[in-house]
Design a protein around this motif. Structure first.
Motif, PDB file in Angstrom:
ATOM      1  N   VAL A  26      10.034  67.511  24.214  1.00 35.91           N
ATOM      2  CA  VAL A  26       9.533  66.480  23.306  1.00 35.91           C
ATOM      3  C   VAL A  26      10.575  65.384  23.130  1.00 35.91           C
ATOM      4  O   VAL A  26      11.774  65.652  23.095  1.00 35.91           O
ATOM      5  CB  VAL A  26       9.138  67.082  21.925  1.00 35.91           C
ATOM      6  CG1 VAL A  26      10.322  67.736  21.245  1.00 35.91           C
ATOM      7  CG2 VAL A  26       8.518  66.024  21.021  1.00 35.91           C
ATOM      8  N   THR A  27      10.080  64.155  23.020  1.00 36.03           N
ATOM      9  CA  THR A  27      10.917  63.011  22.679  1.00 36.03           C
ATOM     10  C   THR A  27      10.240  62.267  21.539  1.00 36.03           C
ATOM     11  O   THR A  27       9.018  62.074  21.544  1.00 36.03           O
ATOM     12  CB  THR A  27      11.105  62.073  23.894  1.00 36.03           C
ATOM     13  OG1 THR A  27      11.759  62.806  24.936  1.00 36.03           O
ATOM     14  CG2 THR A  27      11.955  60.857  23.548  1.00 36.03           C
ATOM     15  N   HIS A  28      11.033  61.865  20.573  1.00 38.01           N
ATOM     16  CA  HIS A  28      10.544  61.074  19.445  1.00 38.01           C
ATOM     17  C   HIS A  28       9.824  59.838  19.995  1.00 38.01           C
ATOM     18  O   HIS A  28      10.288  59.207  20.953  1.00 38.01           O
ATOM     19  CB  HIS A  28      11.745  60.659  18.579  1.00 38.01           C
ATOM     20  CG  HIS A  28      11.382  60.016  17.289  1.00 38.01           C
ATOM     21  ND1 HIS A  28      10.837  58.754  17.209  1.00 38.01           N
ATOM     22  CD2 HIS A  28      11.489  60.470  16.016  1.00 38.01           C
ATOM     23  CE1 HIS A  28      10.636  58.449  15.950  1.00 38.01           C
ATOM     24  NE2 HIS A  28      11.015  59.479  15.197  1.00 38.01           N
ATOM     25  N   ALA A  29       8.694  59.494  19.411  1.00 38.86           N
ATOM     26  CA  ALA A  29       7.873  58.380  19.906  1.00 38.86           C
ATOM     27  C   ALA A  29       8.666  57.075  20.042  1.00 38.86           C
ATOM     28  O   ALA A  29       8.437  56.301  20.976  1.00 38.86           O
ATOM     29  CB  ALA A  29       6.666  58.179  18.995  1.00 38.86           C
ATOM     30  N   ASP A  30       9.620  56.826  19.141  1.00 39.73           N
ATOM     31  CA  ASP A  30      10.399  55.583  19.190  1.00 39.73           C
ATOM     32  C   ASP A  30      11.428  55.569  20.314  1.00 39.73           C
ATOM     33  O   ASP A  30      12.055  54.538  20.566  1.00 39.73           O
ATOM     34  CB  ASP A  30      11.137  55.356  17.864  1.00 39.73           C
ATOM     35  CG  ASP A  30      10.192  55.104  16.705  1.00 39.73           C
ATOM     36  OD1 ASP A  30       8.997  54.775  16.947  1.00 39.73           O
ATOM     37  OD2 ASP A  30      10.640  55.241  15.550  1.00 39.73           O
ATOM     38  N   TYR A  31      11.634  56.703  20.991  1.00 40.66           N
ATOM     39  CA  TYR A  31      12.683  56.819  22.006  1.00 40.66           C
ATOM     40  C   TYR A  31      12.120  57.093  23.405  1.00 40.66           C
ATOM     41  O   TYR A  31      12.877  57.337  24.334  1.00 40.66           O
ATOM     42  CB  TYR A  31      13.663  57.941  21.635  1.00 40.66           C
ATOM     43  CG  TYR A  31      14.520  57.614  20.442  1.00 40.66           C
ATOM     44  CD1 TYR A  31      15.862  57.274  20.606  1.00 40.66           C
ATOM     45  CD2 TYR A  31      14.007  57.665  19.153  1.00 40.66           C
ATOM     46  CE1 TYR A  31      16.652  56.989  19.507  1.00 40.66           C
ATOM     47  CE2 TYR A  31      14.795  57.376  18.054  1.00 40.66           C
ATOM     48  CZ  TYR A  31      16.116  57.037  18.241  1.00 40.66           C
ATOM     49  OH  TYR A  31      16.904  56.746  17.155  1.00 40.66           O
ATOM     50  N   ARG A  32      10.814  57.046  23.546  1.00 40.15           N
ATOM     51  CA  ARG A  32      10.191  57.391  24.824  1.00 40.15           C
ATOM     52  C   ARG A  32      10.362  56.280  25.862  1.00 40.15           C
ATOM     53  O   ARG A  32      10.626  55.134  25.530  1.00 40.15           O
ATOM     54  CB  ARG A  32       8.712  57.712  24.625  1.00 40.15           C
ATOM     55  CG  ARG A  32       8.546  59.001  23.848  1.00 40.15           C
ATOM     56  CD  ARG A  32       7.114  59.395  23.650  1.00 40.15           C
ATOM     57  NE  ARG A  32       7.088  60.645  22.875  1.00 40.15           N
ATOM     58  CZ  ARG A  32       6.078  61.033  22.148  1.00 40.15           C
ATOM     59  NH1 ARG A  32       4.965  60.333  22.097  1.00 40.15           N
ATOM     60  NH2 ARG A  32       6.155  62.169  21.469  1.00 40.15           N
ATOM     61  N   ARG A  33      10.205  56.688  27.118  1.00 43.92           N
ATOM     62  CA  ARG A  33      10.271  55.782  28.272  1.00 43.92           C
ATOM     63  C   ARG A  33      11.645  55.156  28.453  1.00 43.92           C
ATOM     64  O   ARG A  33      11.768  54.010  28.886  1.00 43.92           O
ATOM     65  CB  ARG A  33       9.190  54.714  28.195  1.00 43.92           C
ATOM     66  CG  ARG A  33       7.792  55.298  28.193  1.00 43.92           C
ATOM     67  CD  ARG A  33       6.750  54.227  28.379  1.00 43.92           C
ATOM     68  NE  ARG A  33       5.417  54.763  28.282  1.00 43.92           N
ATOM     69  CZ  ARG A  33       4.762  55.359  29.264  1.00 43.92           C
ATOM     70  NH1 ARG A  33       5.316  55.517  30.421  1.00 43.92           N
ATOM     71  NH2 ARG A  33       3.537  55.800  29.077  1.00 43.92           N
ATOM     72  N   SER A  46      15.273  63.949  21.223  1.00 41.90           N
ATOM     73  CA  SER A  46      14.636  64.543  22.396  1.00 41.90           C
ATOM     74  C   SER A  46      15.174  65.962  22.537  1.00 41.90           C
ATOM     75  O   SER A  46      16.354  66.195  22.283  1.00 41.90           O
ATOM     76  CB  SER A  46      14.958  63.720  23.653  1.00 41.90           C
ATOM     77  OG  SER A  46      14.234  64.187  24.770  1.00 41.90           O
ATOM     78  N   HIS A  58       6.420  65.229  16.757  1.00 44.02           N
ATOM     79  CA  HIS A  58       6.054  64.341  17.855  1.00 44.02           C
ATOM     80  C   HIS A  58       5.541  65.125  19.062  1.00 44.02           C
ATOM     81  O   HIS A  58       5.063  64.527  20.024  1.00 44.02           O
ATOM     82  CB  HIS A  58       7.253  63.476  18.269  1.00 44.02           C
ATOM     83  CG  HIS A  58       7.649  62.520  17.205  1.00 44.02           C
ATOM     84  ND1 HIS A  58       7.204  61.215  17.168  1.00 44.02           N
ATOM     85  CD2 HIS A  58       8.437  62.678  16.111  1.00 44.02           C
ATOM     86  CE1 HIS A  58       7.698  60.611  16.106  1.00 44.02           C
ATOM     87  NE2 HIS A  58       8.455  61.479  15.449  1.00 44.02           N
ATOM     88  N   THR A  99       2.429  62.219  32.814  1.00 43.88           N
ATOM     89  CA  THR A  99       3.228  63.391  32.421  1.00 43.88           C
ATOM     90  C   THR A  99       3.523  64.260  33.638  1.00 43.88           C
ATOM     91  O   THR A  99       4.666  64.694  33.840  1.00 43.88           O
ATOM     92  CB  THR A  99       2.486  64.217  31.353  1.00 43.88           C
ATOM     93  OG1 THR A  99       2.249  63.383  30.217  1.00 43.88           O
ATOM     94  CG2 THR A  99       3.291  65.436  30.931  1.00 43.88           C
TER      95      THR A  99
END
Length: 159
Positions: free
Chosen positions: A94-101, A70, A31, A135
């Motif tokens: 990095v953070t996994h796309a499903d865990y962002r924001r 993350s 990711h 970012t």
């Protein structure tokens, strides 16, 4: 994402990675740079063993169960200036796309800051290649100041 993570990712455990976390860490790194070549498992094991044995180097990760979601790499570097106070470098955020924001990366970065301050670092640095205003705002909101100029040299494949 598990129900726990959806409800309150801020309470996910954050800890240094261990050798047993290698596969989930490698999955998470996809990711970060999806175009990176996949490391051969033996080489990945060797590299992680080097990192784990390297004084002052830590990969911190937030975990949802056994899944790294993350992470940041923190390196504390000994120093002969600033009264001998070390400094630190953060890399591979990095953070996994499903865990962002959801605040995970900021939480992991703050944990890295806490470790750096415990080790008497006088500063923590981070470089990013991103030009994305969101970012850059994220890093500023974490406490980073954009007040120095960074330079890098990369080895070319011909070298």
């Amino acid at each position: 994402m598990s129900q726990t993570a959806m409800e309150d990712v801020a309470n996910l455990p954050i800890r240094p990675v261990a050798m047993a976390d290698l596969l989930t860490l490698l999955a998470l790194y996809q990711h970060l740079n999806a175009e990176d070549p996949v490391l051969e498992l033996g080489l990945a094991e060797s590299r992680l063993a080097e990192i784990l044995a390297h004084p002052g180097m830590t990969i911190l990760a937030a975990f949802d169960g056994d899944k790294a979601v993350s992470s940041v790499t923190l390196t504390v570097i000994p120093n002969l200036t600033r009264g001998g106070a070390p400094y630190a470098l953060i890399e591979n955020v990095v953070t996994h796309a499903d865990y962002r924001r959801r605040g995970l990366a900021g939480t992991v970065i703050r944990k890295a800051f806490a470790i750096a301050w415990e080790r008497n670092c006088y500063k923590v640095m981070l470089l990013t290649g991103s030009k994305n205003p969101a970012t850059l705002r994220f890093y500023a909101n974490c406490g980073f100041k954009q007040d120095k100029t960074g330079f890098q040299v990369r080895r070319t494949s011909a070298t």
